[in-house]
Design an enzyme around this catalytic site. Structure first.
Site, PDB file in Angstrom:
ATOM      1  CE  LYS A  99      38.684 -28.047  -6.470  1.00 56.60           C
ATOM      2  NZ  LYS A  99      38.145 -27.145  -7.478  1.00 56.60           N
ATOM      3  CG  HIS A 147      35.319 -24.389 -17.005  1.00 54.58           C
ATOM      4  ND1 HIS A 147      35.708 -25.702 -16.950  1.00 54.58           N
ATOM      5  CD2 HIS A 147      35.252 -23.976 -15.715  1.00 54.58           C
ATOM      6  CE1 HIS A 147      35.871 -26.066 -15.697  1.00 54.58           C
ATOM      7  NE2 HIS A 147      35.590 -25.041 -14.912  1.00 54.58           N
ATOM      8  CB  SER A 205      36.387 -30.383 -14.034  1.00 54.29           C
ATOM      9  OG  SER A 205      36.465 -29.147 -14.680  1.00 54.29           O
ATOM     10  NE  ARG A 259      29.171 -25.226 -11.220  1.00 55.10           N
ATOM     11  CZ  ARG A 259      30.268 -25.873 -10.915  1.00 55.10           C
ATOM     12  NH1 ARG A 259      30.620 -26.945 -11.572  1.00 55.10           N
ATOM     13  NH2 ARG A 259      31.017 -25.457  -9.918  1.00 55.10           N
TER      14      ARG A 259
HETATM   15  P1  ADP Z   1      37.480 -23.758  -8.876  1.00 53.28           P
HETATM   16  O1  ADP Z   1      38.307 -24.867  -8.303  1.00 53.28           O
HETATM   17  O2  ADP Z   1      38.115 -22.399  -8.745  1.00 53.28           O
HETATM   18  O3  ADP Z   1      36.031 -23.762  -8.496  1.00 53.28           O
HETATM   19  P2  ADP Z   1      36.616 -24.722 -11.454  1.00 53.28           P
HETATM   20  O4  ADP Z   1      37.491 -25.046 -12.612  1.00 53.28           O
HETATM   21  O5  ADP Z   1      35.828 -25.826 -10.840  1.00 53.28           O
HETATM   22  O6  ADP Z   1      37.582 -24.036 -10.444  1.00 53.28           O
HETATM   23  O7  ADP Z   1      35.601 -23.558 -11.844  1.00 53.28           O
HETATM   24  C1  ADP Z   1      36.066 -22.335 -12.339  1.00 53.28           C
HETATM   25  C2  ADP Z   1      34.903 -21.385 -12.524  1.00 53.28           C
HETATM   26  O8  ADP Z   1      34.032 -21.877 -13.532  1.00 53.28           O
HETATM   27  C3  ADP Z   1      34.031 -21.227 -11.274  1.00 53.28           C
HETATM   28  O9  ADP Z   1      33.569 -19.897 -11.225  1.00 53.28           O
HETATM   29  C4  ADP Z   1      32.895 -22.166 -11.523  1.00 53.28           C
HETATM   30  O10 ADP Z   1      31.722 -21.764 -10.821  1.00 53.28           O
HETATM   31  C5  ADP Z   1      32.721 -21.991 -13.024  1.00 53.28           C
HETATM   32  N1  ADP Z   1      32.068 -23.142 -13.622  1.00 53.28           N
HETATM   33  C6  ADP Z   1      32.442 -24.426 -13.588  1.00 53.28           C
HETATM   34  N2  ADP Z   1      31.580 -25.210 -14.268  1.00 53.28           N
HETATM   35  C7  ADP Z   1      30.611 -24.370 -14.742  1.00 53.28           C
HETATM   36  C8  ADP Z   1      29.414 -24.551 -15.502  1.00 53.28           C
HETATM   37  N3  ADP Z   1      29.014 -25.760 -15.882  1.00 53.28           N
HETATM   38  N4  ADP Z   1      28.679 -23.457 -15.798  1.00 53.28           N
HETATM   39  C9  ADP Z   1      29.074 -22.242 -15.378  1.00 53.28           C
HETATM   40  N5  ADP Z   1      30.173 -22.000 -14.656  1.00 53.28           N
HETATM   41  C10 ADP Z   1      30.945 -23.041 -14.338  1.00 53.28           C
END
Ligand code: ADP
Length: 160
Positions: A42, A18, A129, A91
């Protein structure tokens, strides 16, 4: 045209993946608003306030990054913030279908707000996460995956 970009997500908790997306967005856009979304189905480990505090702690060196939260539709939040761009991270191919769906829906709701995608760095392509929480729960080493303040917060959550 305003150049405010929104980086939305659950951030439960923020990972190095992130952070990389936020940092890269902050280099391109004059103002980046990280929006902690509170309306997903979630069951989060961290409260919205805890998630916002962790993000603030690890983005404090970027003066153009602002942390906010929203419990409504992302597109409504983006409109109110005066943002013209939503930035999401990608990803793997498995992210693609979900992101395509959300992007199409957001475009239908408001054509004037564009979604931009940033490709993850290779070393973060497996990072989420959920996987960090799973490893932390069983005492595994997550120091390369999250900032140290997040590692500490996770350890505290999982102390019995
Ligand atoms: P959501 O529930 O909206 O998917 P997340 O917190 O899981 O929320 O992800 C928020 C954003 O960060 C999304 O665009 C996700 O693709 C991106 N993201 C999460 N982990 C990574 C990572 N390891 N590398 C790049 N982008 C990421």
């Amino acid at each position: 045209m305003t150049k405010i970009a929104v980086v939305p997500g659950s951030f439960d908790p923020i990972t190095n993946g992130h952070l990389d997306i936020i940092e890269r967005a902050a280099k391109v856009f004059p103002e980046v608003r990280v929006a902690v979304m509170n309306n997903s189905s979630k069951n989060p480990l961290f409260t919205v306030e805890e998630r916002m505090d962790l993000i603030s702690a690890v983005t404090s060196k970027f003066p153009n990054v602002i942390i906010e939260s929203s419990s409504g539709l992302l597109i409504d939040y983006a409109r109110k913030a005066g943002a013209s761009v939503i930035v999401r991270g990608l990803r793997a191919i498995s992210d693609f279908e979900y992101e395509m769906q959300i992007t199409s829906m957001n475009r239908m709701l408001d054509e004037s707000i564009e979604t931009f995608f940033v490709m993850t760095k290779n070393q973060y392509s497996f990072l989420s996460s959920s996987i960090v929480k799973e490893v932390a729960r069983y005492g595994g080493d997550i120091s390369a995956l999250v900032p140290s303040v997040v590692e500490k917060a996770l350890r505290e959550k999982y102390i019995d």
